[in-house]
Design a protein around this motif. Structure first.
Motif: not given
Ligand SMILES: Cc1cc2nc3c(=O)[nH]c(=O)nc-3n(C[C@H](O)[C@H](O)[C@H](O)COP(=O)(O)OP(=O)(O)OC[C@H]3O[C@@H](n4cnc5c(N)ncnc54)[C@H](O)[C@@H]3O)c2cc1C
Length: 302
Positions: A46-48, A74, A102, A105, A125, A144-145, A153, A166, A176-177, A269
């Motif tokens: 889902y775009g910004a 997303h 979820a 963003g 999130g 996300s994680a 953070s 979450k 994860t990223q 990805y």
């Protein structure tokens, strides 16, 4: 649904909504190639600021209508009120979407740009997960994680506390990223478990189609690019064939090492490309089953 697993290996694929007819055609070529591998689900970004809202919706609709795949939409909270986000959720629900990724963003500028919470909006999130569950307790929610912690953070404790919220609010999987150092991932999972979070922490794997782009994107996301990785791609700027071989080797090394550490679930990805991801899944032991995409029933992929 086609479900091929090898030694318990499960995969999911992430796509982005295409911007043009040509990009849509190449996305669907990728989906047709990857669908027979029987992913647990496929997700669409889902775009910004909801900038791809219609295109995300359209891609999800096509996945629901033309394939046997389980699509996950997303969703972000950027630049929208709760009422607006809830309306999007209701629309998805009406069309049969049951699984969401979820997210809070980033700001309108994409990765690295500041998120400005709205008083009338979801704040992160965890908040959005609670909102989704309030609309339908049966929704499946992934979140996300960040194995290297989210750049905003202050420390891991704060980051993992948000992940815990979450999960407390109903998320059953964290993706994860992307990361390149498996020790970092393993240490993160240990920290998460110590904090009492027991949902799967699914590694997000990015095949390196373009090292320069990935390195630039990593700066914005806080993912570390180790020096050894940069050396692998050194001098290959004008040599796409060798680059592709190196990328496959690097990615295969990473996922095989993760399986040795006990990981059985991977989120790719894909960048809407099937080639590298298909090869890596093959190395992981996945084999195509009957096509799960309309128009190709019964065909076997190469
Ligand atoms: C698997 C995955 C899929 C993604 N898909 C998309 C996508 O489709 N579209 C997109 O635009 N982006 C996507 N992203 C990127 C994501 O939007 C960014 O990383 C964003 O900066 C954080 O979103 P989040 O949901 O991870 O945030 P959260 O986990 O909610 O928060 C991230 C950090 O922000 C800080 N924070 C959150 N809430 C508060 C608060 N109330 N007060 C103070 N600080 C707070 C904390 O430091 C927290 O760790 C994805 C990322 C991942 C890992």
């Amino acid at each position: 649904m086609v479900q091929k697993r090898a030694g318990g290996i499960e995969v999911s694929f992430e796509f982005f909504p295409p911007k043009s007819e040509a990009m849509e055609a190449s996305l669907w070529t990728a989906i047709q190639r990857l669908a027979p591998l029987g992913p647990r689900f496929v997700s669409v970004t889902y775009g910004a600021g909801g900038s791809t809202r219609e295109r995300t919706h359209h891609t999800i609709q096509r996945l629901l209508g033309e394939t046997d795949l389980d699509p996950a939409a997303h969703l972000t909270c950027v630049d929208a009120s709760r009422a607006e986000v809830d309306e999007v959720i209701h629309q998805y629900r009406q069309t049969g979407v049951k699984h969401f990724v979820a997210l809070r963003g980033d700001g309108q500028g994409g990765a690295g740009s500041a998120f400005v919470p709205r008083d009338d909006g979801y704040r992160n999130g965890a908040d959005l997960t609670a909102g989704l569950k309030a609309i339908d307790p049966e929704f499946e929610i992934s979140v996300s994680a960040y194995p290297e912690k989210h750049p905003e953070s202050p420390d891991f404790a704060t980051d993992i506390d948000l992940l815990k919220r979450k999960v407390d609010n109903g998320a059953t999987r964290a993706i994860t990223q992307f990361f390149f150092d498996n020790d970092v991932y393993e240490r993160y999972v240990e920290r998460v478990r110590r904090a009492g979070v027991y949902v799967p922490i699914v590694p997000g794997i990015v095949p390196i189609h373009d090292f320069v782009k990935i390195a630039r994107f990593s700066e914005a996301t806080g993912a570390n690019v180790p020096a050894w990785l940069a050396r692998r791609f050194e001098g290959l700027e004008n040599d796409p064939q060798t680059r592709a071989h190196v990328a496959a080797a690097v990615c295969a090394e990473q996922v095989l090492d993760l399986t040795q550490r006990g990981v059985g679930e991977f989120h790719f990805y894909t960048m809407n490309r099937a080639d590298l991801v298909y090869s890596i899944c093959h190395i992981l032991g996945l084999r195509p089953g009957p096509m799960a995409v309309e128009g190709n029933e019964g065909a076997a992929a190469a």
